[in-house]
Design a protein around this motif. Sequence first.
Motif, short mmCIF file in Angstrom:
data_model
loop_
_atom_site.label_atom_id
_atom_site.label_comp_id
_atom_site.label_asym_id
_atom_site.label_seq_id
_atom_site.Cartn_x
_atom_site.Cartn_y
_atom_site.Cartn_z
N LYS A 1 -19.30 15.11 -20.28
CA LYS A 1 -20.28 14.76 -19.57
C LYS A 1 -21.44 14.07 -20.53
CE LYS A 1 -18.23 16.55 -16.58
NZ LYS A 1 -17.35 15.75 -15.90
N LEU B 1 -9.65 5.96 -7.87
CA LEU B 1 -11.01 5.93 -8.58
C LEU B 1 -11.41 4.40 -8.82
CD1 LEU B 1 -11.05 9.52 -10.39
CD2 LEU B 1 -12.42 8.79 -8.35
N VAL C 1 -20.21 10.34 -19.79
CA VAL C 1 -20.61 10.11 -18.50
C VAL C 1 -21.96 9.82 -18.37
CG1 VAL C 1 -20.56 10.89 -16.06
CG2 VAL C 1 -18.34 11.29 -17.62
N ASN D 1 -20.37 3.40 -13.40
CA ASN D 1 -20.33 4.65 -12.38
C ASN D 1 -19.00 5.36 -12.83
OD1 ASN D 1 -20.98 6.38 -10.52
ND2 ASN D 1 -20.73 4.97 -8.83
N ALA D 2 -19.28 6.07 -13.98
CA ALA D 2 -18.17 6.87 -14.45
C ALA D 2 -18.02 8.24 -13.77
CB ALA D 2 -18.66 7.03 -16.11
N VAL D 3 -16.68 8.48 -13.92
CA VAL D 3 -16.37 9.90 -13.28
C VAL D 3 -15.33 10.55 -14.38
CG1 VAL D 3 -14.99 11.06 -11.52
CG2 VAL D 3 -16.42 9.24 -10.65
N GLY D 4 -15.96 11.81 -15.00
CA GLY D 4 -15.07 12.49 -15.93
C GLY D 4 -14.20 13.43 -15.60
N LEU D 5 -13.08 13.39 -15.97
CA LEU D 5 -11.77 14.25 -15.37
C LEU D 5 -11.20 14.84 -16.66
CD1 LEU D 5 -10.36 11.80 -12.57
CD2 LEU D 5 -11.58 13.98 -12.34
N TYR E 1 -14.90 3.10 -9.54
CA TYR E 1 -15.38 4.24 -10.52
C TYR E 1 -14.56 4.00 -12.12
CZ TYR E 1 -17.24 6.67 -6.46
OH TYR E 1 -18.01 6.87 -5.50
#
Lengths: 272, 272
Positions: free
Chosen positions: B84, B147, B87, B96-100, B152
């Motif tokens: 996080k 994504l 991100v 526009n990051a998405v953490g997974l 993303y």
Amino acid sequence: MIVIKVGGSEGIDLRALCMDIAVLIQEGQQLVLVHGGSARTNQVAAQLGHPPQFVTSVSGYTSRRTDRETLRIFEMVYCGEVNKGIVEMLQAVGVNAVGLSGIDGRLLEGKRKETIKIVDGTGRRMVLRDDYTGTVEHVNTALLNLLLANGYLPVITPPAISEAGEAINVDGDRAAAFIAASLKADKLIILSNVPGLLRDFPDEASLITRIDPAHIGEFMEHAQGRMRIKVLGAMEAIEQGVAQVIFADGRIAQPVHAALAGRGTVIGAKPL
Amino acid sequence: MIVIKVGGSEGIDLRALCMDIAVLIQEGQQLVLVHGGSARTNQVAAQLGHPPQFVTSVSGYTSRRTDRETLRIFEMVYCGEVNKGIVEMLQAVGVNAVGLSGIDGRLLEGKRKETIKIVDGTGRRMVLRDDYTGTVEHVNTALLNLLLANGYLPVITPPAISEAGEAINVDGDRAAAFIAASLKADKLIILSNVPGLLRDFPDEASLITRIDPAHIGEFMEHAQGRMRIKVLGAMEAIEQGVAQVIFADGRIAQPVHAALAGRGTVIGAKPL
């Protein structure tokens, strides 16, 4: 569409919830799960030498004092331990969950409060300026619908993100209400470690079973502590078009099915 | 497509990396970021009274002893604080990051090792049975492509998930190699707190600048400690069709542009 919010308080049976969600999905329900992590954050913050502090706003709501170090610990617990713990439990029962914070893909956008006016224990008013809290004002429903349409269950946790790109602590119940309204969900189910809204907290026999949405404001007087903000969230959801909000017990087996059958405090139309 | 792996060691400048990624995306590059969090996990684990332990396999690779409690702390740091944090930094520079994690959407599936054969400090062999480690064997490229196609940037972190739905600790460098191969990426850039593969560690003047993929195995003798597994990951990426793997310095400004310009250890075809 049902949005389920589950708190992070002790006694809540997350495993029972995950098993119930697996059944609901088999039954064809479209779901979004929102969770908290407050109790664990308190424990971990204390262990890491940065004990939790709570402040009461001049309007009477209690919230976590969130300086930058608290936010770091908050993210460890909410986004790390709790979110991945729930995603793992869901995966183990066959639900293809994807955990997301409000920062990811700007899922939950809000405004950071520049200052917070609080009342201390002696009634003295103070202004906090280094706090990272705010309120959700926009939900990236495109991202949620993209995941839902591709068979994923979104598992959402605070923090949210400010316009400037800062992480901000937002209330999970009100965030869930905003998500439910944004997704045009039929129902918002708020699970906690009590059976619903109690007329005389903590007497569980004093459960209020039905509330007419037109009179929800009058019930605020019965709400104690954290329950006040849940009632506020319920009011906001109803105002924004969610037909039914149910406060229900998160400690029991099949908690969502029980809520849908009318166990708990039902605000809005009659239960299914 | 470029897959970038950044370690969690001290000295790495994540903010410089995030700014560089923002520029690369403006230049039209399609990127996936994979990160670690080992150094912070060691610190937090010690603070939480569960100090880190490392074991050496009989084949000579060092890895983190991962019992269930370690996995909990691992998820707090990797999936919470570090993921996080990155991100948020990316969002702050407009990415526009998405953490997974690998658990989310079964992004990184692998097999949990039923037992691990290790060698202790005195050369004695032992078998561990309560360890949650494994190796990535399948990447959910559909989720990553979904994504990416919607604008993303995926920011991926261990753990992975076993077939039984258990979280498992997997090596981040080898996971990045597997992700690069699965996405048919042209390049894998592995950033750490050294300028690349060093002939005489820690002498930075002994940087090996080029390695012919056909001879990469011979360079394993120069790899010390954690670098051994990075070389193994590079070998695996090349074997699976990634044209170029670059070990580069994650402590400098514009680290990815520097790597693409040939600064570091370039394995494979000539740099751009």
